[in-house]
Design an enzyme around this catalytic site. Structure first.
Site, short mmCIF file in Angstrom:
data_model
loop_
_atom_site.label_atom_id
_atom_site.label_comp_id
_atom_site.label_asym_id
_atom_site.label_seq_id
_atom_site.Cartn_x
_atom_site.Cartn_y
_atom_site.Cartn_z
N GLU A 382 57.19 -26.52 32.55
CA GLU A 382 57.43 -26.45 31.11
C GLU A 382 56.15 -26.37 30.28
O GLU A 382 56.11 -26.82 29.14
CB GLU A 382 58.29 -27.63 30.64
CG GLU A 382 59.72 -27.58 31.14
CD GLU A 382 60.60 -28.65 30.54
OE1 GLU A 382 60.06 -29.64 30.00
OE2 GLU A 382 61.83 -28.53 30.62
N GLU A 454 66.48 -25.54 35.62
CA GLU A 454 67.05 -26.82 35.17
C GLU A 454 68.17 -26.54 34.18
O GLU A 454 68.13 -25.55 33.45
CB GLU A 454 66.00 -27.71 34.49
CG GLU A 454 64.90 -28.24 35.39
CD GLU A 454 63.91 -29.13 34.63
OE1 GLU A 454 64.31 -29.73 33.60
OE2 GLU A 454 62.75 -29.21 35.06
#
Length: 801
Positions: A382, A454
């Protein structure tokens, strides 16, 4: 011949540090004796922070290096030390390693005193202020500390095989096995006299002259089976280093190898030229109390839970490389692995980035022979785009392993795409909207592969002890995303967040230092959402209901939708022993799932037909109206309910005053005798599982150990006991949060506290072995009674020192 000698036992440890602790001689009165894996601090279950384990600590071990080691190559490997390790041998600094998640090896051939006492000492820094990944900003997981993986020597002739990288071509006939072999520098002067002999499970495959310190061989291999999800066939490929004409090898290197082809294409993932939808979860390697410090058995158990209990075909090792024992088990089970470098959102400076690139190299070199690994994660999870940095990480992975693609987990749409697979954390789903984003809205190149890395997680944290509506919604959100991903023909698959709850920092979680993002709790007990995944597998029979069927648990006593989770051919439902309905997989609204959740839409069966006068139309409308009230109540029924009521009153002349008596007669969950429900899962015409819901009369303990025969090999063993408070029909008492007393005797030691609290009717216990013998674990609670489990501890001989 390389000889592995384990080095896990009889270490000395102190959680303080002085320079003198690294000396050849020092006062060890402040040290305690420990075995590896080891954590610098046993933590509480919750409500603690990183200050518990953030320290500089010291480890020491004295040993006598055998005289016969002299003149040989002697290497010492630490598979995992969290997080900065400085190695000293006989008081002298030898090696520094700046990553808590990859192994490092030091050559001690010229340093050890053979036939005499030696001291191995380690300065371990587990502070989260280090200038290395994953540190530098906030992190959504605890990072712990200690020597938490295996340590061992490898002893061989100075002429030895340093490394082997195997890959294959299964499109050729016969298959082609290729090996890239690296020889030690001591071989340089004898290359013309050396050759490599290759065998597969004892069958000779070919001989190749050593063409240099780096030699590549390719040879045909016949009569081997492919490594696949359901048939993960593995072979021992042995590469022997021989002097020409000498049948006895100078050294041997064995790789446990699976012949397979793994490929990401623009329309998905392919294994052995067959399209496979990846269905996985993210896994943290942490456990209650001891953090990362668990031996092989617990690492293997997690792989077994993922494959057999959750029915998955893949796992992402978020957010770092994980134990070789875990990955080995994935190889054995046919569980695909997406592994990645350490990190969480933050990118540091030049030194930090240099260490991250080194992490890529170490990760690939250490794991590239595992057939389960299909993708290298070469971005910091991320993180923002950083083309110069990520160009380096991609190049490093591709150079060391051109056979596997790279991916990079991001939370950015249309970001810089330097990897081979666009891997994206898709948190678009909020319960009442689409399950995932279309590929074209996320990736900047629709002609390249796309994978969801995710979903869910922080979007809907759920505890095992939350109310039924919360637990049901958590499950259905997972089903919604799974169905959407399964229907995305150009999406390779997905990894849900996440396998189990985990301890985290103050910046995250529910205030008690736990992220309740898992489909399992921290002890690996199933929450409701876990059954969505289990129903898609075929390793065990699954039958679970989203409701206890107790209407008083719900606002205004409106139960809401009840879901059946099953992988059976059908489920028969009975109410007070009266057959109501048989449900089939095709009834699920989740059209892209083989066994999606099935809504219970009938609480009446044929009772209205048998018990009422009137036309078929009247009985049909009445039954439908009563079932709607049974599900939604009168407060917020769907619009069709009002049309049904109007039809019953206007066209069928039903007296509205009969509504309540009819409800009590046919649904009967309020103001009358309690209702009993029974569900039977049917496979191949036989009932394979039964689920009964009736008022609870008493509770008892259900304690399930992963094994009762424990084996000490290279170190201690651990047993996991998953514990539930259940009623007479085996249903978990979801609001039972009382204490459990634990007593351990014999050759076992308790990990954690002797009293633990049930959470949502579930908890767990870990016990470790103290040597060969036997032991017992007694569990007791004032309401549930007690139970005693008996364990046998065996000792299996291994080379150790």
């Amino acid at each position: 011949m390389s000889n592995r000698v384990y080095f896990n036992n009889d270490w000395l440890f102190t959680d303080s540090f002085e320079d003198s602790f690294m000396a050849e001689e020092c006062d060890t009165s402040a040290f305690t004796r420990v075995r590896l894996p080891h954590t610098v601090k046993v933590t509480p279950f919750n409500y603690f922070d990183e200050s518990e384990y953030a320290c500089v600590s010291a480890y020491r071990k004295e040993f006598t290096a055998p005289a016969e080691w002299e003149g040989k190559s002697v290497r010492l490997t630490f598979e995992g030390v969290a997080h900065e390790a400085k190695l000293f041998v006989n008081g002298k600094p030898v090696f520094t390693h700046c990553c808590g998640y990859t192994a490092f090896t030091a050559d001690l051939s010229e340093i050890l005193k053979f036939g005499a006492k030696n001291v191995i000492a380690l300065r371990v820094d587990s502070n989260e202020t280090l200038d290395q990944p994953p540190f530098g900003f906030v992190i959504d997981y605890m990072t712990y500390g200690g020597i938490y993986r295996d340590v061992y020597f490898e002893v061989s002739d100075t002429r030895y095989i340093e490394d082997v990288f195997l890959h294959c071509d299964i499109d050729a006939d016969p298959y082609i096995l290729t090996g890239e072999v690296t020889l030690s520098k001591a071989c340089a002067g004898e290359l013309s006299e050396l050759e490599l002999r290759v065998s597969v499970d004892g069958r000779e495959a070919g001989i190749k002259p050593a063409a240099g310190l780096n030699t590549v061989f390719s040879m045909p291999v016949k009569n081997v089976e492919l490594w696949d999800l359901d048939t993960p066939t593995l072979y021992n490929v042995k590469i022997g280093l021989h002097k020409k004409g000498n049948p006895d090898p100078t050294d041997e290197y064995i790789v446990r190898f699976g012949f397979r082809k793994s490929e990401f294409k623009k329309d998905g993932f392919y294994l052995n030229n067959r399209k496979v939808k990846i269905r996985g979860l993210n896994r943290h390697q942490s456990y209650p109390y001891v953090g990362y410090a668990m031996p092989a058995s617990m690492q293997e158990m997690d792989a077994l839970v993922l494959k057999n209990e959750l029915g998955l075909n893949a796992v992402r090792t978020s957010h770092y490389p994980q134990s070789r024992h875990f990955v080995n088990k994935c190889d054995e089970l046919g569980l695909l692995v997406f592994t990645e470098i350490p990190g969480w959102q933050h990118i540091g400076g030049e030194n930090w980035q240099s260490r991250a690139v080194q992490n890529v190299k170490d990760m690939v070199l250490q794991y590239r022979n595992h057939p389960s690994i299909i993708l290298w994660g070469v971005r910091i999870n991320e993180s923002a785009d950083n083309d110069a940095f990520y160009k380096e990480t991609n190049e490093a992975a591709r150079k060391l392993d051109p056979t596997r693609p790279t991916g990079g987990v991001r939370a950015l749409k249309k970001s810089s795409f330097l990897e081979d697979v666009y891997t994206y954390n898709d948190f678009v789903h909020e319960g009442d909207n689409r399950g995932c984003e279309p590929k074209k809205k996320v990736t900047s190149d629709v002609n390249r592969p796309y994978l969801v890395s995710e979903y869910n997680g922080h979007m809907y944290p759920t505890k095992a002890f939350d109310d039924e509506e919360q637990r049901r919604e958590h499950a259905i959100r997972h089903a919604n995303v799974l169905d959407a991903i399964a229907g995305g023909k150009d999406i390779a698959g997905s990894f849900g967040w996440c396998m189990s709850d985990y301890n985290t920092h103050k910046d995250f979680g529910s205030g008690d230092r736990i992220c309740y993002h898992g489909v399992l709790d921290m002890f690996r007990n199933k929450k409701t959402a876990a059954y969505v995944y289990s129903a898609l597998g075929n390793r065990e029979d699954v039958l679970y209901l989203s409701s206890s069927m107790d209407i008083g648990e719900h606002p205004a006593c409106n139960r809401g939708i009840t879901w059946i989770f099953t992988n059976a051919d059908s489920v028969k439902m009975y109410k007070n022993d009266r057959f109501i309905k048989e449900y089939f997989p095709k009834a699920s609204p989740y059209r892209h799932l083989s066994h999606g959740p099935i809504m219970v839409d009938d609480f009446i069966g044929d009772a209205v037909d048998a018990g009422e006068q009137g036309s078929k139309g009247y009985k049909k409308a009445l039954k439908e109206a009563l079932n709607i009230v049974a599900i939604y109540g009168m407060s917020h029924p769907p619009k069709r309910f009002y049309a049904l009521v109007a039809r019953l009153v206007i066209f069928h002349h039903m007296n509205p005053a009969l509504a309540v008596p009819l409800y009590n007669k046919y649904v009967g969950d309020w103001g009358g005798a309690a209702t009993e429900y029974r569900f039977e899962a049917v496979k191949d015409g036989k009932v394979v599982k039964t689920l009964t819901k009736k008022p609870v009369k008493s509770l008892h303990l259900e304690a399930v150990p992963d094994r009762t025969i424990l084996t000490e090999k290279e170190t201690y063993d651990v047993a996991a006991i998953r514990i539930k408070a259940v009623d007479d029909n085996g249903n978990v008492a979801c609001f039972f949060n009382e204490p459990l007393n634990i007593s351990v005797s014999g050759s076992l030691e308790l990990i954690g506290e002797p009293v633990v609290g049930f959470k949502g009717g579930m908890c767990g216990v870990y016990v470790k072995t103290l040597g060969e013998g036997s032991g017992t674990v007694t569990l007791s609670n004032a309401q549930c009674g007690s139970t005693t489990l008996e364990f046998t501890v065996r000792k299996e001989s291994v080379n150790e020192i």
